[in-house]
Design a protein around this motif. Structure first.
Motif, PDB file in Angstrom:
ATOM      1  N   SER A 132      40.762  43.355  35.467  1.00 49.32           N
ATOM      2  CA  SER A 132      40.834  44.791  35.202  1.00 49.32           C
ATOM      3  C   SER A 132      39.486  45.279  34.694  1.00 49.32           C
ATOM      4  CB  SER A 132      41.919  45.089  34.161  1.00 49.32           C
ATOM      5  OG  SER A 132      41.759  46.388  33.625  1.00 49.32           O
ATOM      6  N   ALA A 148      44.682  47.443  41.279  1.00 46.28           N
ATOM      7  CA  ALA A 148      44.303  47.224  39.878  1.00 46.28           C
ATOM      8  C   ALA A 148      43.583  45.899  39.681  1.00 46.28           C
ATOM      9  CB  ALA A 148      45.550  47.268  38.991  1.00 46.28           C
ATOM     10  N   CYS A 149      43.662  45.023  40.662  1.00 44.22           N
ATOM     11  CA  CYS A 149      43.083  43.684  40.573  1.00 44.22           C
ATOM     12  C   CYS A 149      41.742  43.664  41.319  1.00 44.22           C
ATOM     13  CB  CYS A 149      44.070  42.672  41.162  1.00 44.22           C
ATOM     14  SG  CYS A 149      43.530  40.970  41.127  1.00 44.22           S
TER      15      CYS A 149
END
Length: 278
Positions: free
Chosen positions: A81, A215-216
Motif C-alpha cells: 500500500s 490497492a496492491c
C-alpha cells in the motif's frame, strides 16, 4: 525455495544481527513480544546499510529454521500500500518467506497464541507452474509461469510488542508473517481482471474490510513481478510450485479469540479462517 540474500553487512554488525535474530526467536518461542529490533541496529536510520542488516537478521533466522527442517513453500510481499509505505518512510515493498507449517486449510481454526498479535488481511495468491530463472522477468514471463490464482487470508503477526515497528523491524521479522489460509478453487489468470477484482472480508457476517486489486501496488501482478525480480537478482529465483502472497487488497483487521473471518474476492471465490479461544 532456499533463501540467501547475498547481502553483505559489516563485521561490526554481526553480533548485533545475531542478538536481534535471537530476540525475535525467543519472542516466538515464549509468546512474549520483544522490544523493537531497530534499536539493536548499529545504524538506526532507514538507509541502504540498515536495510541490509535487517534482511541479514531475517536471513539468520531463515537459516536456523531450515536447518531445523522447516520447508519453505513461497514468499509474501508486504508494504504494497502506498499509504503504508509513506507512513514508514519507504518507497518499496518488502518480502518474507512462507513455510509449510504456516499454512492453514480453508475453514480451519488457529489456536490462540499461535500467531503473536494477529491481524488478518485478504489477498490474491499465485501458484507458479514454471521457474522464473531469467535475470529480469517481465509481466509476460510471470503470467506464463503462473499456474493459477487463489483467494487467501494472510494472518500477519509481530514478534515486536504493540506493533511498534518501522520498515527495519518488519523486514527483520520476516515481513511480520504469521500464517496463511488458501481457498480451494484454482482460477486461471486469463479468467480474471485482478486490478478491478473487488474484495469484501467479514467477521461473523459483518463487513470489516473492503478493497480491490488496484490497492496492491496498482495491480497484484505488479507486486508479484517486484518480488520475482528481487529474488532473481539475489540469485534465488522463484520456482515451480512456489506460492506468492501478493499483498493486502484492503485494510488489515485485528483478530480476537473466537473470531471467524471470511474473505470473498470477485472471480476467485472465498476463503475462511477462525481463531480458537484463549
Amino acid at each position: 525455495m532456499a533463501f540467501d540474500t547475498h547481502i553483505k553487512q559489516s563485521t561490526s554488525s554481526q553480533q548485533l544481527i545475531v542478538q536481534a535474530a535471537n530476540s525475535l526467536q525467543t519472542a516466538q518461542q515464549t509468546g512474549q513480544p520483544c522490544a523493537p529490533i531497530r534499536h539493536l541496529l548499529q545504524d538506526r536510520a532507514v538507509n541502504e546499510s540498515s536495510l541490509a542488516d535487517a534482511y541479514a537478521i531475517s536471513q539468520y533466522n531463515h537459516q536456523r529454521w531450515q536447518d531445523e527442517g522447516r520447508r519453505p513453500v513461497g514468499c509474501k510481499i508486504g508494504l504494497t500500500s502506498k499509504s503504508v509505505q509513506t507512513q514508514l518512510g519507504v518507497d518499496q515493498p518488502d518480502f518474507g518467506l512462507l513455510y509449510a507449517d504456516m499454512f492453514v486449510a480453508d475453514g480451519d481454526d488457529i489456536p490462540w497464541g499461535k500467531v503473536l498479535q494477529p491481524k488478518v488481511e485478504a489477498e490474491v495468491a499465485l501458484v507458479l507452474e514454471h521457474d522464473l530463472t531469467m535475470e529480469l522477468p517481465t509481466v509476460a514471463d510471470l503470467i506464463r509461469a503462473t499456474a493459477y490464482a487463489l483467494p487467501a487470508i494472510e494472518i500477519v503477526g509481530s514478534r515486536i510488542g504493540n506493533w511498534d515497528i518501522n520498515i527495519l523491524d518488519t523486514i527483520a521479522d520476516n515481513a511480520s508473517s504469521g500464517m496463511f489460509a488458501l481457498g480451494n478453487t484454482p482460477t486461471l489468470l486469463k479468467q480474471l481482471d485482478l486490478r478491478l477484482c473487488g474484495m469484501v472480508m467479514e467477521r461473523f457476517g459483518e463487513q470489516v474490510s473492503v478493497g480491490a486489486g488496484q490497492a496492491c501496488l496498482g495491480h497484484p501482478l505488479n507486486a508479484a513481478l517486484w518480488v520475482a525480480r528481487t529474488f532473481a537478482q539475489l540469485g534465488q529465483p522463484l520456482r515451480a510450485g512456489d506460492i506468492i502472497l501478493t499483498g493486502a487488497l484492503g485494510p488489515m483487521v485485528t483478530a480476537k479469540p473466537n473470531d471467524r473471518f471470511e474473505a470473498r474476492i470477485a472471480g476467485l471465490g472465498s476463503v475462511r479462517v477462525g481463531f480458537l479461544g484463549e
